[in-house]
Design an enzyme around this catalytic site. Structure first.
Site, PDB file in Angstrom:
ATOM      1  N   PRO A  73      23.947 -10.363 -95.425  1.00 40.20           N
ATOM      2  CA  PRO A  73      24.933  -9.673 -94.603  1.00 40.20           C
ATOM      3  C   PRO A  73      26.107 -10.536 -94.162  1.00 40.20           C
ATOM      4  O   PRO A  73      25.949 -11.722 -93.869  1.00 40.20           O
ATOM      5  CB  PRO A  73      24.119  -9.216 -93.386  1.00 40.20           C
ATOM      6  N   ASN A  74      27.251  -9.889 -94.158  1.00 37.32           N
ATOM      7  CA  ASN A  74      28.530 -10.453 -93.691  1.00 37.32           C
ATOM      8  C   ASN A  74      29.177 -11.429 -94.674  1.00 37.32           C
ATOM      9  O   ASN A  74      30.317 -11.844 -94.465  1.00 37.32           O
ATOM     10  CB  ASN A  74      28.384 -11.122 -92.309  1.00 37.32           C
ATOM     11  N   ARG A  92      35.928 -14.551 -92.279  1.00 40.26           N
ATOM     12  CA  ARG A  92      35.032 -14.619 -91.132  1.00 40.26           C
ATOM     13  C   ARG A  92      34.802 -16.076 -90.718  1.00 40.26           C
ATOM     14  O   ARG A  92      34.373 -16.887 -91.526  1.00 40.26           O
ATOM     15  CB  ARG A  92      33.723 -13.980 -91.594  1.00 40.26           C
ATOM     16  N   TYR A 140      32.760 -21.400 -92.095  1.00 38.43           N
ATOM     17  CA  TYR A 140      32.385 -21.052 -93.478  1.00 38.43           C
ATOM     18  C   TYR A 140      33.466 -21.372 -94.510  1.00 38.43           C
ATOM     19  O   TYR A 140      33.230 -21.216 -95.707  1.00 38.43           O
ATOM     20  CB  TYR A 140      32.007 -19.568 -93.548  1.00 38.43           C
ATOM     21  N   ASN A 189      21.505 -16.856-100.578  1.00 41.80           N
ATOM     22  CA  ASN A 189      21.968 -17.120 -99.215  1.00 41.80           C
ATOM     23  C   ASN A 189      21.616 -15.866 -98.414  1.00 41.80           C
ATOM     24  O   ASN A 189      22.359 -14.886 -98.442  1.00 41.80           O
ATOM     25  CB  ASN A 189      23.469 -17.391 -99.166  1.00 41.80           C
ATOM     26  N   ALA A 208      22.018 -14.064 -92.086  1.00 43.67           N
ATOM     27  CA  ALA A 208      21.248 -13.892 -90.844  1.00 43.67           C
ATOM     28  C   ALA A 208      19.800 -13.481 -91.101  1.00 43.67           C
ATOM     29  O   ALA A 208      18.917 -13.778 -90.282  1.00 43.67           O
ATOM     30  CB  ALA A 208      21.939 -12.862 -89.954  1.00 43.67           C
ATOM     31  N   GLU A 227      17.345 -21.698-101.794  1.00 45.10           N
ATOM     32  CA  GLU A 227      18.015 -21.103-100.634  1.00 45.10           C
ATOM     33  C   GLU A 227      19.270 -21.924-100.329  1.00 45.10           C
ATOM     34  O   GLU A 227      19.211 -23.166-100.308  1.00 45.10           O
ATOM     35  CB  GLU A 227      17.044 -21.144 -99.450  1.00 45.10           C
ATOM     36  N   HIS A 248      22.677 -22.355 -97.678  1.00 48.70           N
ATOM     37  CA  HIS A 248      23.484 -22.026 -96.502  1.00 48.70           C
ATOM     38  C   HIS A 248      24.777 -22.821 -96.591  1.00 48.70           C
ATOM     39  O   HIS A 248      24.742 -24.044 -96.833  1.00 48.70           O
ATOM     40  CB  HIS A 248      22.749 -22.374 -95.206  1.00 48.70           C
ATOM     41  N   ARG A 254      23.580 -26.128 -85.693  1.00 47.52           N
ATOM     42  CA  ARG A 254      24.061 -24.951 -84.961  1.00 47.52           C
ATOM     43  C   ARG A 254      22.996 -24.464 -83.965  1.00 47.52           C
ATOM     44  O   ARG A 254      22.095 -25.211 -83.607  1.00 47.52           O
ATOM     45  CB  ARG A 254      24.469 -23.883 -85.977  1.00 47.52           C
TER      46      ARG A 254
HETATM   47  C1  DQA Z   1      24.586 -18.793 -93.269  1.00 51.65           C
HETATM   48  C2  DQA Z   1      24.000 -19.305 -91.939  1.00 51.65           C
HETATM   49  C3  DQA Z   1      23.352 -18.166 -91.178  1.00 51.65           C
HETATM   50  O1  DQA Z   1      22.793 -18.653 -89.965  1.00 51.65           O
HETATM   51  C4  DQA Z   1      24.381 -17.111 -90.838  1.00 51.65           C
HETATM   52  O2  DQA Z   1      23.757 -16.018 -90.204  1.00 51.65           O
HETATM   53  C5  DQA Z   1      25.165 -16.669 -92.027  1.00 51.65           C
HETATM   54  C6  DQA Z   1      25.536 -17.640 -93.053  1.00 51.65           C
HETATM   55  C7  DQA Z   1      25.363 -19.899 -94.007  1.00 51.65           C
HETATM   56  O3  DQA Z   1      25.671 -19.688 -95.189  1.00 51.65           O
HETATM   57  O4  DQA Z   1      25.704 -20.935 -93.423  1.00 51.65           O
HETATM   58  O5  DQA Z   1      25.588 -15.517 -92.105  1.00 51.65           O
HETATM   59  O6  DQA Z   1      23.523 -18.399 -94.107  1.00 51.65           O
END
Ligand code: DQA
Length: 159
Positions: free
Chosen positions: A19-20, A27, A32, A83, A86, A108, A110, A117
């Site tokens: 998501p997002n 964003r 990011y 990825n 959240a 995985e 990020h 964080r």
């Molecule tokens: C994320 C880190 C997550 O905590 C966050 O909710 C994201 C992006 C990252 O790529 O750093 O949406 O996965």
């Protein structure tokens, strides 16, 4: 049904985004960065091509859709780079789906360094199944993820 023994020559790597991440580049760019998801797809395509492979690149804001795509990858893909965004920190459903992928290389990714964080980002359900975890390398982490899936497949082919 058991998994066919895929290689990069016979099946794509599934690159999944949670998501997002459709808003990547817009964003919170201070966290990011400015690269878009299309830029990330291009990076993954180029990295996989360097190993004679392809990617199947997808993004969803919906947990169940990500679960369905993991089920698809379970039989039809050479590995997964994910990825989970959240959902990393909340989703037992994603972990269960990944745990159903016996023998599939899973990395995985990020973009941000989740360990620098908020405390709720320090735990990932997905990490319990991932063969490798990359955090804090920016979008370059996706290229490292694709590289590592290719390396795991090569190791298995040799062994
Ligand atoms: C994320 C880190 C997550 O905590 C966050 O909710 C994201 C992006 C990252 O790529 O750093 O949406 O996965």
């Amino acid at each position: 049904m058991t998994r066919p023994a895929h290689s990069l020559a016979t099946a794509p790597i599934m690159v999944l985004n949670g998501p997002n991440l459709n808003l990547l580049g817009l964003r919170q760019p201070e966290i990011y960065g400015r690269a878009t998801l299309a830029d990330v797809e291009d990076l993954c395509v180029r990295t996989a091509a360097g190993h004679g492979g392809t990617v199947d690149f997808r993004q969803s804001n919906h947990e169940g859709e990500l679960v369905d795509w993991i089920h698809e990858a379970r039989l039809g893909h050479a590995g997964i780079v994910i990825n989970p965004a959240a959902y990393s920190h909340t989703s037992v459903a994603l972990l269960d789906a990944l745990n159903a992928c016996d023998g599939l290389p899973i990395v995985e990714v990020h973009i941000s360094n989740v360990h620098r964080r908020e405390a709720f980002r320090h735990h990932s359900y997905v990490s319990l199944r991932a063969d490798g975890v990359i955090a804090g390398c920016g979008v370059q982490g996706y290229a490292f993820g694709v590289e590592h899936v290719a390396a795991l497949l090569a190791e298995r082919a040799d062994g």
